[in-house]
Motif scaffolding. Structure first.
Motif, PDB file in Angstrom:
ATOM      1  N   SER A  15      26.117   1.539 -10.396  1.00  0.00           N
ATOM      2  CA  SER A  15      24.721   1.679  -9.983  1.00  0.00           C
ATOM      3  C   SER A  15      23.881   0.965 -11.041  1.00  0.00           C
ATOM      4  N   THR A  16      22.981   0.085 -10.607  1.00  0.00           N
ATOM      5  CA  THR A  16      22.127  -0.598 -11.591  1.00  0.00           C
ATOM      6  C   THR A  16      21.262   0.415 -12.338  1.00  0.00           C
ATOM      7  N   ASN A  17      20.871   1.520 -11.665  1.00  0.00           N
ATOM      8  CA  ASN A  17      20.079   2.528 -12.375  1.00  0.00           C
ATOM      9  C   ASN A  17      20.886   3.148 -13.516  1.00  0.00           C
ATOM     10  N   GLN A  39      26.834  -2.710  -5.241  1.00  0.00           N
ATOM     11  CA  GLN A  39      27.025  -1.491  -6.023  1.00  0.00           C
ATOM     12  C   GLN A  39      28.137  -0.654  -5.375  1.00  0.00           C
ATOM     13  N   GLY A  42      25.780   3.135  -5.656  1.00  0.00           N
ATOM     14  CA  GLY A  42      24.317   3.086  -5.597  1.00  0.00           C
ATOM     15  C   GLY A  42      23.794   4.405  -5.047  1.00  0.00           C
ATOM     16  N   HIS A  43      22.705   4.889  -5.643  1.00  0.00           N
ATOM     17  CA  HIS A  43      22.175   6.146  -5.127  1.00  0.00           C
ATOM     18  C   HIS A  43      20.671   6.096  -4.939  1.00  0.00           C
ATOM     19  N   GLY A  44      20.208   7.026  -4.092  1.00  0.00           N
ATOM     20  CA  GLY A  44      18.799   7.055  -3.747  1.00  0.00           C
ATOM     21  C   GLY A  44      18.200   8.418  -4.011  1.00  0.00           C
ATOM     22  N   ARG A  45      17.047   8.666  -3.412  1.00  0.00           N
ATOM     23  CA  ARG A  45      16.382   9.956  -3.580  1.00  0.00           C
ATOM     24  C   ARG A  45      17.147  11.026  -2.819  1.00  0.00           C
ATOM     25  N   TRP A  50      23.228   4.792  -1.549  1.00  0.00           N
ATOM     26  CA  TRP A  50      22.505   3.571  -1.130  1.00  0.00           C
ATOM     27  C   TRP A  50      23.538   2.460  -1.049  1.00  0.00           C
ATOM     28  N   LYS A 107      12.750   1.240   7.483  1.00  0.00           N
ATOM     29  CA  LYS A 107      12.772   1.193   6.018  1.00  0.00           C
ATOM     30  C   LYS A 107      13.498  -0.056   5.548  1.00  0.00           C
ATOM     31  N   GLY A 110      13.855   0.892  -0.762  1.00  0.00           N
ATOM     32  CA  GLY A 110      13.808   2.226  -1.328  1.00  0.00           C
ATOM     33  C   GLY A 110      13.639   2.142  -2.838  1.00  0.00           C
TER      34      GLY A 110
HETATM   35  C1  BTN Z   1      15.795   5.807  -1.733  1.00  0.00           C
HETATM   36  O1  BTN Z   1      15.090   5.344  -0.846  1.00  0.00           O
HETATM   37  O2  BTN Z   1      16.428   6.862  -1.564  1.00  0.00           O
HETATM   38  C2  BTN Z   1      15.896   5.093  -3.059  1.00  0.00           C
HETATM   39  C3  BTN Z   1      16.941   4.023  -3.038  1.00  0.00           C
HETATM   40  C4  BTN Z   1      17.041   3.276  -4.348  1.00  0.00           C
HETATM   41  C5  BTN Z   1      18.184   2.301  -4.354  1.00  0.00           C
HETATM   42  C6  BTN Z   1      18.173   1.395  -5.553  1.00  0.00           C
HETATM   43  S1  BTN Z   1      19.311   0.056  -5.377  1.00  0.00           S
HETATM   44  C7  BTN Z   1      19.109  -0.366  -7.050  1.00  0.00           C
HETATM   45  C8  BTN Z   1      19.029   0.932  -7.824  1.00  0.00           C
HETATM   46  N1  BTN Z   1      20.347   1.422  -8.167  1.00  0.00           N
HETATM   47  C9  BTN Z   1      20.630   2.583  -7.586  1.00  0.00           C
HETATM   48  O3  BTN Z   1      21.702   3.227  -7.700  1.00  0.00           O
HETATM   49  N2  BTN Z   1      19.600   2.976  -6.838  1.00  0.00           N
HETATM   50  C10 BTN Z   1      18.491   2.032  -6.896  1.00  0.00           C
END
Ligand code: BTN
Length: 231
Positions: A15-17, A39, A42-45, A50, A107, A110
């Motif tokens: 995940s870049t975060n 990723q 990758g994760h979101g809210r 993601w 959407k 995100g």
């Molecule tokens: C959402 O709408 O739930 C938020 C999504 C965010 C996704 C981005 S992709 C780059 C960065 N790395 C992650 O793991 N999440 C954010």
């Protein structure tokens, strides 16, 4: 431009975060950018994942430090980021509170901001479906893509960094006005876990004001709302 330097680009990231948070915790400067072609985690809210096809989306995370974050309260950073993403997309982009960016009610981007106020930094993660061709069945009704060519991802990133830089330097009242001008929900029926009503814009703290079905008003500070009444 200070956003985007230094930059770490990974063909594949977890995940870049997560990577940007590690760098921030290790002292990476304001503006440090992590991008990836894909990723694996990758994760979101709201704890969601993601997932995007390799090479078809902008996946980025920026390290922002308090001294240069324009004085924005951490809770308003996601709204500011949504304004910048919408500006990079163009006139068609709207924002669904608090920070989903929509085109034609789908959407396309995100935002996941993760702040460590005690350590003086925040990581701003943004995923934009710049060139995504197809979505899995379960996302087809709600997800959208800008349908640009994969070569457009880098120019899109440049436009987004410039928009972020501009907005971070602005008084928050101007940012909130720009958010209001792109409000996707205003005047529309919405529902959330505990109620339903009609969206009536955001207040000065970025809370969603709702005219309640049974009369009166409330302001939602966090969470997620859905278009349409719950019934
Ligand atoms: C959402 O709408 O739930 C938020 C999504 C965010 C996704 C981005 S992709 C780059 C960065 N790395 C992650 O793991 N999440 C954010």
């Amino acid at each position: 431009m200070t956003l985007g330097t230094p930059r770490l680009h990974l063909r594949v990231a977890g995940s870049t975060n997560e990577r940007a948070k590690e760098l921030a915790a290790g002292g990476a400067p304001h503006g440090t950018l992590v991008t990836a072609g894909s990723q694996t985690a990758g994760h979101g809210r709201q704890g969601r994942s993601w997932v995007t096809p390799a090479g078809e989306a902008l996946l980025m995370s920026l390290v922002l430090r308090r001294a240069r974050d324009g004085g924005q309260a951490p809770s308003l950073l996601p709204l500011l980021a949504a304004v910048a993403v919408a500006e990079a997309i163009g006139d068609a982009a709207r924002i669904k509170w608090p920070n989903d960016v929509l085109v034609d009610d789908r959407k396309v981007a995100g935002i996941l901001a993760e702040a460590r106020p005690g350590e003086g930094w925040a990581v701003l993660g943004i995923g934009v479906n710049v060139a995504v061709q197809t979505f899995p069945e379960e996302l087809r009704a709600t997800a959208g893509s800008l349908r640009r060519a994969p070569q457009e991802i880098e120019p899109f990133l440049a436009a987004l960094l410039a928009a972020l830089e501009r907005r971070l330097d602005e008084p928050i009242a101007a940012v909130l006005d720009a958010w209001r001008a792109r409000d996707a929900l205003r005047g529309r029926p919405i529902s959330w876990t505990q109620g339903e009503g009609v969206a009536a814009g955001i207040d000065g703290e970025g809370r969603l004001v709702v005219e309640l079905a049974g009369g009166g008003r409330t302001a939602l500070a966090a969470g997620e709302v859905h278009l349409g009444a719950s019934g």
